[in-house]
Design a protein around this motif. Structure first.
Motif, mmCIF file in Angstrom:
data_model
loop_
_atom_site.group_PDB
_atom_site.id
_atom_site.type_symbol
_atom_site.label_atom_id
_atom_site.label_comp_id
_atom_site.label_asym_id
_atom_site.label_seq_id
_atom_site.Cartn_x
_atom_site.Cartn_y
_atom_site.Cartn_z
ATOM 1 N N PRO A 1 127.189 19.144 38.275
ATOM 2 C CA PRO A 1 128.249 19.413 36.578
ATOM 3 C C PRO A 1 129.331 18.648 37.335
ATOM 4 O O PRO A 1 130.075 18.895 36.384
ATOM 5 C CB PRO A 1 127.968 20.886 37.475
ATOM 6 C CG PRO A 1 126.949 21.379 38.063
ATOM 7 C CD PRO A 1 126.397 19.800 38.686
ATOM 8 N N GLY A 2 130.249 18.423 38.726
ATOM 9 C CA GLY A 2 131.425 18.302 38.655
ATOM 10 C C GLY A 2 131.593 16.454 38.179
ATOM 11 O O GLY A 2 132.765 16.304 37.827
ATOM 12 N N VAL B 1 118.401 22.852 39.051
ATOM 13 C CA VAL B 1 119.046 22.671 38.022
ATOM 14 C C VAL B 1 120.020 21.713 38.434
ATOM 15 O O VAL B 1 120.957 21.318 37.300
ATOM 16 C CB VAL B 1 120.681 24.109 38.638
ATOM 17 C CG1 VAL B 1 119.748 25.311 38.019
ATOM 18 C CG2 VAL B 1 120.799 23.981 39.462
ATOM 19 N N SER B 2 119.881 21.283 39.446
ATOM 20 C CA SER B 2 121.008 19.976 39.698
ATOM 21 C C SER B 2 120.295 19.030 40.093
ATOM 22 O O SER B 2 118.887 18.731 41.283
ATOM 23 C CB SER B 2 121.810 20.020 40.399
ATOM 24 O OG SER B 2 122.819 20.631 40.298
ATOM 25 N N PRO B 3 120.125 17.576 40.078
ATOM 26 C CA PRO B 3 119.319 16.237 40.976
ATOM 27 C C PRO B 3 120.434 16.340 42.259
ATOM 28 O O PRO B 3 121.115 16.750 42.436
ATOM 29 C CB PRO B 3 119.977 15.195 40.500
ATOM 30 C CG PRO B 3 121.387 15.149 39.626
ATOM 31 C CD PRO B 3 120.715 16.485 39.370
ATOM 32 N N ASN C 1 133.076 22.679 42.760
ATOM 33 C CA ASN C 1 133.549 21.466 42.055
ATOM 34 C C ASN C 1 133.069 21.618 41.015
ATOM 35 O O ASN C 1 133.052 21.049 39.602
ATOM 36 C CB ASN C 1 132.209 20.667 42.827
ATOM 37 C CG ASN C 1 132.543 20.121 44.089
ATOM 38 O OD1 ASN C 1 133.944 20.563 44.751
ATOM 39 N ND2 ASN C 1 132.085 19.443 45.716
ATOM 40 N N SER C 2 132.066 22.629 40.550
ATOM 41 C CA SER C 2 131.804 22.578 38.948
ATOM 42 C C SER C 2 132.232 23.330 38.357
ATOM 43 O O SER C 2 133.605 23.137 37.162
ATOM 44 C CB SER C 2 130.549 23.537 38.824
ATOM 45 O OG SER C 2 130.335 24.706 39.819
ATOM 46 N N THR D 1 127.188 22.529 34.326
ATOM 47 C CA THR D 1 127.697 24.072 34.945
ATOM 48 C C THR D 1 127.707 25.098 34.576
ATOM 49 O O THR D 1 127.732 26.595 35.650
ATOM 50 C CB THR D 1 129.144 24.133 34.624
ATOM 51 O OG1 THR D 1 129.820 22.823 34.126
ATOM 52 C CG2 THR D 1 129.823 24.884 35.216
ATOM 53 N N SER D 2 127.079 26.305 33.402
ATOM 54 C CA SER D 2 126.296 27.189 33.625
ATOM 55 C C SER D 2 125.325 27.405 33.792
ATOM 56 O O SER D 2 124.766 28.722 34.645
ATOM 57 C CB SER D 2 126.186 27.290 31.925
ATOM 58 O OG SER D 2 124.840 26.815 31.974
#
Length: 404
Positions: A84-85, A60-62, A128-129, A107-108
């Motif tokens: 997301p942050g 979901v995130s790098p 942070n998100s 964020t979701s």
């Protein structure tokens, strides 16, 4: 008789005095230029994420680059909340709804972590998100996620030890490990008390901060990375490192977690011992003989091959963000000057070239040198704290509260 003072001497005195209270305009961060670069890189990152293999949506995130390729992580990874942050900070800095939309989207993807009690990294992931999201939107659903996440994190608190358990792994080394990084997860607990009125979260955070203050620091205010406790007696059993050079060394990012953590704890409690600790940690960092002139540290202050050792830009970004906040509680302009210098150094020498590094904003961070992991690469948390520092600098520049 009137004493005549040499004009050159007056100029020199004024110059020295000015240098102690702040930087000239040329030495201050250029918000417009820095922000434009960050936006362009993040646009690239969004396109790279679309092309990357997300393992059927489970990633979901790098996080970083591996062999030049973008590495995505699952929500359970401790770094999942940083991107997301970053998007929330871009929205805060630009007021561009595009960034808000992207921030909400990424964020979701972290929400399931609110029930993950197998990790202490709830602040890094959720605060942070969702925390930044709630701060900027007051979305009631985000509030609910924050509260549930704090409840989950609180299950890891051991009242005998007086601290939150950090890891469940490495059980062969530590029965009850607490790492200095864990200080950054306390902000979630403080926020939960403000949102609910339930002081339980606040008391856990204070207990953890006090236990860490008692056991994690050496007389010179450097910090151990890992303290191993006996969970049945609360006794300190081991004092070690996991990512630093040695058990006795000062790991650069660990010093950042300590500086940031106790500055934040002072904000939330107004307990003067936390402010004093933050000031002492700052003094250790910036008076250390191995701190480079550009204030971007080597990965460990005691690494044996300095100056051939790799730098850690993530540590520098954490220092800068913490220093901007610390300045608000001390009225010490030198803290702002040091943070400004870090930001200028990063902009000049450690930013990713435009269009490069798959969209990361910064380069040259070090994750875990002892494990030969993520050495001299971009890292998402470096970008996050860099943008956070930019938000805080902008607030100071606009004569607004550093933390809003």
């Amino acid at each position: 008789m009137i004493n005549l003072i040499n004009p050159k001497r007056i100029f020199l005195i004024l110059l020295i005095a000015f240098s102690t209270i702040g930087f000239t305009n040329a030495q201050k961060p250029n918000i417009r230029k820095t922000l434009k670069h960050a936006e362009q890189q993040t646009d690239l990152m969004l396109s790279e994420i679309e092309k990357a293999d997300d393992k059927n949506g489970t990633l979901v995130s790098p996080r970083t680059l591996e062999n030049g390729e973008l590495k995505l992580v699952a929500s359970k990874d401790w770094t999942s909340g940083f991107f997301p942050g970053e998007l929330w900070y871009l929205f805060e800095l630009t007021k561009d709804e595009k960034w808000k939309t992207e921030a909400q989207k990424f964020t979701s993807k972290i929400e399931e972590e609110k029930l993950n009690g197998k990790t202490h990294d709830m602040g890094f992931k959720v605060y942070n998100s969702f925390g930044n999201g709630y701060r900027l939107t007051k979305d009631n659903h985000y509030k609910e996620v924050i509260i549930q996440s704090a409840k989950t994190l609180a299950t890891r608190f051991n009242p005998i030890v007086g601290a939150i358990r950090s890891w469940d792994h490495n059980a062969d080394k530590w029965d009850f490990p607490v790492i200095i990084d864990n200080m950054l997860n306390l902000e979630l607990l403080f926020e939960a008390t403000k949102l609910t009125g339930d002081s339980t979260f606040y008391k856990i955070a204070v207990s953890h901060a006090n236990t860490t203050l008692k056991n994690h620091f050496r007389p010179d205010f450097s910090t151990y990375h890992v303290i191993g406790y006996n969970p049945k007696t609360g006794e300190v059993v081991k004092k070690n490192t996991h990512q630093g050079y040695s058990d006795a060394s000062a790991w650069a990012r660990g010093m950042g977690w300590a500086l940031y953590g106790y500055t934040m704890c002072y904000r939330e409690t107004k307990d003067p011992k936390y402010l004093e600790q933050a000031k002492n940690i700052e003094k250790f960092i910036f008076s250390h003989k191995n701190m480079p002139s550009d204030l971007v540290p080597y990965w460990d202050f005691d690494a044996p091959q300095i100056p051939q050792e790799p730098k850690d830009v993530s540590a520098a970004a954490i220092y800068a963000s913490a220093l901007y906040e610390l300045s608000a509680y001390t009225n010490n302009k030198n803290y702002i000057a040091k943070a400004n210098k870090i930001m200028k150094s990063i902009n000049k020498k450690y930013s990713a070239a435009l269009g490069e590094k798959r969209g990361f904003i910064l380069d040259h961070s070090t994750g875990s040198k002892p494990h030969n992991g993520e050495v001299d690469v971009p890292l998402s948390y470096a970008d996050y704290y860099y943008l956070e520092a930019l938000v805080r600098y902008k607030n100071i520049k606009n004569q607004q509260p550093v933390i809003q």
